[in-house]
Design a protein around this motif. Sequence first.
Motif, PDB file in Angstrom:
ATOM      1  N   ASN A   3     -12.193   2.994  10.166  1.00  0.00           N
ATOM      2  CA  ASN A   3     -13.035   4.061   9.638  1.00  0.00           C
ATOM      3  C   ASN A   3     -13.747   4.839  10.754  1.00  0.00           C
ATOM      4  OD1 ASN A   3     -12.162   3.197   7.238  1.00  0.00           O
ATOM      5  ND2 ASN A   3     -14.002   2.046   6.710  1.00  0.00           N
ATOM      6  N   THR A   4     -12.967   5.439  11.608  1.00  0.00           N
ATOM      7  CA  THR A   4     -13.545   6.195  12.712  1.00  0.00           C
ATOM      8  C   THR A   4     -13.301   7.677  12.491  1.00  0.00           C
ATOM      9  OG1 THR A   4     -11.513   6.118  13.947  1.00  0.00           O
ATOM     10  CG2 THR A   4     -13.056   4.319  14.349  1.00  0.00           C
ATOM     11  N   GLN A   5     -14.024   8.486  13.224  1.00  0.00           N
ATOM     12  CA  GLN A   5     -13.914   9.951  13.108  1.00  0.00           C
ATOM     13  C   GLN A   5     -12.543  10.451  13.578  1.00  0.00           C
ATOM     14  OE1 GLN A   5     -17.242  12.296  13.302  1.00  0.00           O
ATOM     15  NE2 GLN A   5     -17.673  10.838  11.678  1.00  0.00           N
ATOM     16  N   THR A   6     -11.896   9.682  14.467  1.00  0.00           N
ATOM     17  CA  THR A   6     -10.661  10.171  15.098  1.00  0.00           C
ATOM     18  C   THR A   6      -9.423   9.941  14.227  1.00  0.00           C
ATOM     19  OG1 THR A   6     -10.461   8.042  16.178  1.00  0.00           O
ATOM     20  CG2 THR A   6     -11.472   9.802  17.473  1.00  0.00           C
ATOM     21  N   PHE A   7      -9.574   9.244  13.154  1.00  0.00           N
ATOM     22  CA  PHE A   7      -8.429   8.890  12.307  1.00  0.00           C
ATOM     23  C   PHE A   7      -7.846  10.151  11.664  1.00  0.00           C
ATOM     24  CE2 PHE A   7      -6.416   7.365   8.429  1.00  0.00           C
ATOM     25  CZ  PHE A   7      -5.784   6.204   8.847  1.00  0.00           C
ATOM     26  N   GLU A   8      -6.575  10.424  11.895  1.00  0.00           N
ATOM     27  CA  GLU A   8      -5.932  11.604  11.287  1.00  0.00           C
ATOM     28  C   GLU A   8      -4.928  11.136  10.259  1.00  0.00           C
ATOM     29  OE1 GLU A   8      -4.355  14.778  13.640  1.00  0.00           O
ATOM     30  OE2 GLU A   8      -6.135  14.730  14.932  1.00  0.00           O
ATOM     31  N   HIS A   9      -5.235  11.360   9.001  1.00  0.00           N
ATOM     32  CA  HIS A   9      -4.360  10.814   7.974  1.00  0.00           C
ATOM     33  C   HIS A   9      -3.156  11.725   7.706  1.00  0.00           C
ATOM     34  CE1 HIS A   9      -7.045  13.395   5.520  1.00  0.00           C
ATOM     35  NE2 HIS A   9      -5.969  13.574   4.786  1.00  0.00           N
ATOM     36  N   GLN A  10      -2.071  11.103   7.218  1.00  0.00           N
ATOM     37  CA  GLN A  10      -0.869  11.862   6.852  1.00  0.00           C
ATOM     38  C   GLN A  10      -0.763  12.018   5.338  1.00  0.00           C
ATOM     39  OE1 GLN A  10       1.193   8.796   9.356  1.00  0.00           O
ATOM     40  NE2 GLN A  10       2.701  10.420   9.567  1.00  0.00           N
ATOM     41  N   ILE A  11      -1.484  11.204   4.623  1.00  0.00           N
ATOM     42  CA  ILE A  11      -1.480  11.295   3.150  1.00  0.00           C
ATOM     43  C   ILE A  11      -2.844  10.884   2.625  1.00  0.00           C
ATOM     44  CG2 ILE A  11      -0.527   8.946   2.827  1.00  0.00           C
ATOM     45  CD1 ILE A  11       1.088  10.229   0.417  1.00  0.00           C
ATOM     46  N   HIS A  12      -3.246  11.515   1.533  1.00  0.00           N
ATOM     47  CA  HIS A  12      -4.549  11.241   0.914  1.00  0.00           C
ATOM     48  C   HIS A  12      -4.305  10.576  -0.444  1.00  0.00           C
ATOM     49  CE1 HIS A  12      -8.646  13.072  -0.556  1.00  0.00           C
ATOM     50  NE2 HIS A  12      -8.680  11.760  -0.415  1.00  0.00           N
ATOM     51  N   ILE A  13      -4.842   9.370  -0.621  1.00  0.00           N
ATOM     52  CA  ILE A  13      -4.753   8.705  -1.931  1.00  0.00           C
ATOM     53  C   ILE A  13      -6.129   8.768  -2.572  1.00  0.00           C
ATOM     54  CG2 ILE A  13      -4.294   6.543  -3.157  1.00  0.00           C
ATOM     55  CD1 ILE A  13      -2.344   5.787  -0.964  1.00  0.00           C
ATOM     56  N   ILE A  14      -6.173   9.217  -3.810  1.00  0.00           N
ATOM     57  CA  ILE A  14      -7.463   9.303  -4.506  1.00  0.00           C
ATOM     58  C   ILE A  14      -7.489   8.225  -5.592  1.00  0.00           C
ATOM     59  CG2 ILE A  14      -9.072  10.819  -5.733  1.00  0.00           C
ATOM     60  CD1 ILE A  14      -7.570  13.196  -4.458  1.00  0.00           C
ATOM     61  N   GLY A  15      -8.422   7.285  -5.460  1.00  0.00           N
ATOM     62  CA  GLY A  15      -8.540   6.176  -6.413  1.00  0.00           C
ATOM     63  C   GLY A  15      -8.080   4.868  -5.794  1.00  0.00           C
ATOM     64  N   GLY A  16      -9.009   3.919  -5.639  1.00  0.00           N
ATOM     65  CA  GLY A  16      -8.699   2.619  -5.030  1.00  0.00           C
ATOM     66  C   GLY A  16      -8.649   1.516  -6.074  1.00  0.00           C
TER      67      GLY A  16
END
Length: 456
Positions: A3-16
């Motif tokens: 959970n750092t600021q530098t993390f660049e995601h390739q996909i966004h999942i909504i709902g855990g």
Amino acid sequence: MTNTQTFEHQIHIIGGGLAGSEAAWQLAEAGIKVKLSEMRGSGEMTPAHQTEGLAELVCSNSFRSDDADRNAVGLLHQEMRTLGSLIMASAEKSKVPAGSALAVDRDIFSDHVTKALENHPNIQIVRERVDNLPEAGPTIIATGPLTAMTLAQSIGAATGEDALAFFDAIAPIIHRDSIDMDICWMASRWDKVGPEGDGKDYINCPMDKEQYLAFHQGLMDGDKTEFKQWEKDTPYFEGCMPIEVMASRGVETLRYGPMKPVGLDNPRTGRWPYAVVQLRQDNKLGTLWNMVGFQTKLKHGAQVELFRTIPGLEKAEFARLGGLHRNTFINSPRLLDEQLRLKSAPHIRFAGQMTGCEGYVESASIGLLAGRFAAAELQGRTLDSPPITTALGALLGHITGGAEASDFQPMNVNFGLFPPPEGKVHKKQRKEAYTSRARADLQRWINGEPEAIAAE
Ligand SMILES: Cc1cc2nc3c(=O)[nH]c(=O)nc-3n(C[C@H](O)[C@H](O)[C@H](O)COP(=O)(O)OP(=O)(O)OC[C@H]3O[C@@H](n4cnc5c(N)ncnc54)[C@H](O)[C@@H]3O)c2cc1C
């Protein structure tokens, strides 16, 4: 933890929940960087969840039958295990006795899922409520039957129709030490011994005819929760019907449903009682037990009063009372393609109960497929749908095209969704015919081989 600021995601999942957690795991394990947004933990809650844990089980603690040879959901368990499911691995770690069913300690289960995702280097978990469908970028929506209203409205606007809704109800949970075991006894139906149990996995409360008839009347007369305006005219899902609605269908209905006495010899009489209320272990410690099939919309006061008339539960202390909740799902056969993508905005996939599957395992399994489809797409690979002869393929088929869009209803996995076995198969061998064919075809799919039976 990532959970750092530098993390660049390739996909966004909504709902855990069940589906979003499984999708995140599948993607992360394939090497894709995932941002997982979950609103619980940011000051938001749904009407049924009680914790901030990922993959929280909101009602029963059962994943149903674990019989992979004769039961469609047991087969689905097996297929998910074969494909490295986090949900199934976590269930394994948190099992409690439940005959031939797979049941879990809900806290240990959720904790296991949460930690596995938090500790994965390819996953960033953000506690936030998302209010709008993202306009661009690969996304999986897995916000479940209790999707926050703002997002549900955004989905309704994007799909050109309101999300559909119906009711689900949850069953009460009782403290074990408040149950009178001089009246109740431990037994599984027909003394069936499951992998974790000893043939004595359920607490059984016996009723004679007079007690049953009085109880039935109490259900009919009990004070019910009023419907809100928006709730009117929405149907129940048959598999999770409130007990009082079942009772209203006829005085005998419950004796053929959750209060069925067959196969339950009362050791004090040597006979089956007229009716039985069963309780199933709810946590690993064995201190909490849920009333099987007793989801209800009776008011809390009425529940306590009536359920304490059940023999053995006169002094029952309730850890949780039953309740009634909204369920939201989309018209998937019309809106989604066979890869779970929204036809009108293919960067968005849907997963879990929102797609119109029903149940913890089914929701997680559609999360698993959404994750694998998305991973393949992001890596420039093609991943065909699993064959319709497998449990995964049959369920996906129902969601994305098996049903008429006009009367699409959520569905548990069942053999009715599979094509019948080829040739003449004796009735007694039918279930094994489905499951052995499924195993062979899943293996071919995993190996990337063509399907044994061409889609007809
Ligand atoms: C009251 C009730 C009882 C049920 N009982 C059972 C049962 O006993 N057995 C069974 O097999 N199935 C049951 N189900 C059906 C279904 O299996 C579960 O709801 C299952 O949890 C669905 O999995 P999911 O991942 O689709 O949704 P969920 O597990 O609900 O996960 C969705 C997640 O999305 C989050 N979320 C919602 N909106 C937003 C937003 N806008 N932004 C960010 N996060 C958001 C929620 O907090 C939640 O964590 C029940 C459903 C309900 C509603």
